[in-house]
Design a protein around this motif. Structure first.
Motif, short mmCIF file in Angstrom:
data_model
loop_
_atom_site.label_atom_id
_atom_site.label_comp_id
_atom_site.label_asym_id
_atom_site.label_seq_id
_atom_site.Cartn_x
_atom_site.Cartn_y
_atom_site.Cartn_z
N LEU A 41 1.87 5.27 4.37
CA LEU A 41 3.10 4.59 3.97
C LEU A 41 3.25 4.73 2.46
N GLU A 42 4.47 4.98 2.03
CA GLU A 42 4.72 5.08 0.60
C GLU A 42 5.50 3.87 0.13
N ASP A 43 5.01 3.21 -0.91
CA ASP A 43 5.70 2.08 -1.50
C ASP A 43 6.95 2.61 -2.20
N GLU A 44 8.11 2.14 -1.79
CA GLU A 44 9.38 2.63 -2.34
C GLU A 44 9.52 2.36 -3.83
N ASP A 45 8.93 1.27 -4.30
CA ASP A 45 9.06 0.92 -5.72
C ASP A 45 8.08 1.67 -6.61
N SER A 46 6.82 1.68 -6.21
CA SER A 46 5.79 2.27 -7.07
C SER A 46 5.44 3.72 -6.71
N GLY A 47 5.76 4.13 -5.49
CA GLY A 47 5.38 5.48 -5.05
C GLY A 47 3.94 5.55 -4.56
N ASP A 143 7.72 -1.27 12.04
CA ASP A 143 7.68 -2.47 11.19
C ASP A 143 6.28 -3.11 11.16
#
Length: 165
Positions: A41-47, A143
């Motif tokens: 999973l990639e964090d949308e904010d931090s990458g 989810d």
């Protein structure tokens, strides 16, 4: 080991620059750990990339290998085909990955099947996904994936007494 590089060097092929490997040698470099086949999973904010203990539907959790390697791209369109070029942009390969290690100019770890001659050495060393896959991707709602985030795919296995893995 009879697998060698070219006749001039007499070096094991896995010590050669990745660009010089044949397709067959490239394939043999994989240790069969299966860590790259875990859902990330990639964090949308931090990458930041977070590994889960959920396997791709084609992952065989016991062997750490793909159940249909030849047709994996057709069955799993987002499956990444590793290449020398791709290695330059992929940041999520585990630190134990032979492709990553060789791209960084580092040697293979002592448990690697090419060095031991035993495909189970990766499992005995505690590097593989064997016994660690909680579910396959089709069994988990998207989810719910954050509940399966684990740290071990980003880590080296702990050394056992005497320094032996």
């Amino acid at each position: 080991m009879t697998s060698r590089g070219d006749d001039e060097t007499k070096e094991p092929f896995w010590t050669l620059p990745l660009e010089r490997l044949t397709r067959a040698q490239w394939e043999k470099l994989c240790d069969g750990c299966g860590r790259c086949c875990l859902v990330k999973l990639e964090d949308e904010d931090s990458g930041a990339i977070h590994h889960t203990n959920v396997g791709c539907d084609l992952l065989d959790p016991a062997s750490g290998r793909c159940r249909d390697y030849a047709k994996r791209k057709a069955k799993v369109p987002d499956c990444v085909r590793l290449s020398v070029t791709a290695l330059k942009t992929i940041s999520w390969l585990p630190p134990t990955c032979a492709y990553r290690l060789r791209a960084e100019g580092k040697p293979l770890p002592d448990w690697h099947p090419l060095l031991t001659g035993d495909p189970d050495s990766v499992h005995r060393a505690g590097v593989s996904v064997r016994g660690r896959v909680a579910a396959l991707e089709s069994e988990v709602e998207i989810d719910d994936l954050p509940h399966f985030i684990v740290l071990w795919p980003k880590r080296w296995p702990r050394r056992r007494k005497g320094g032996v893995v």
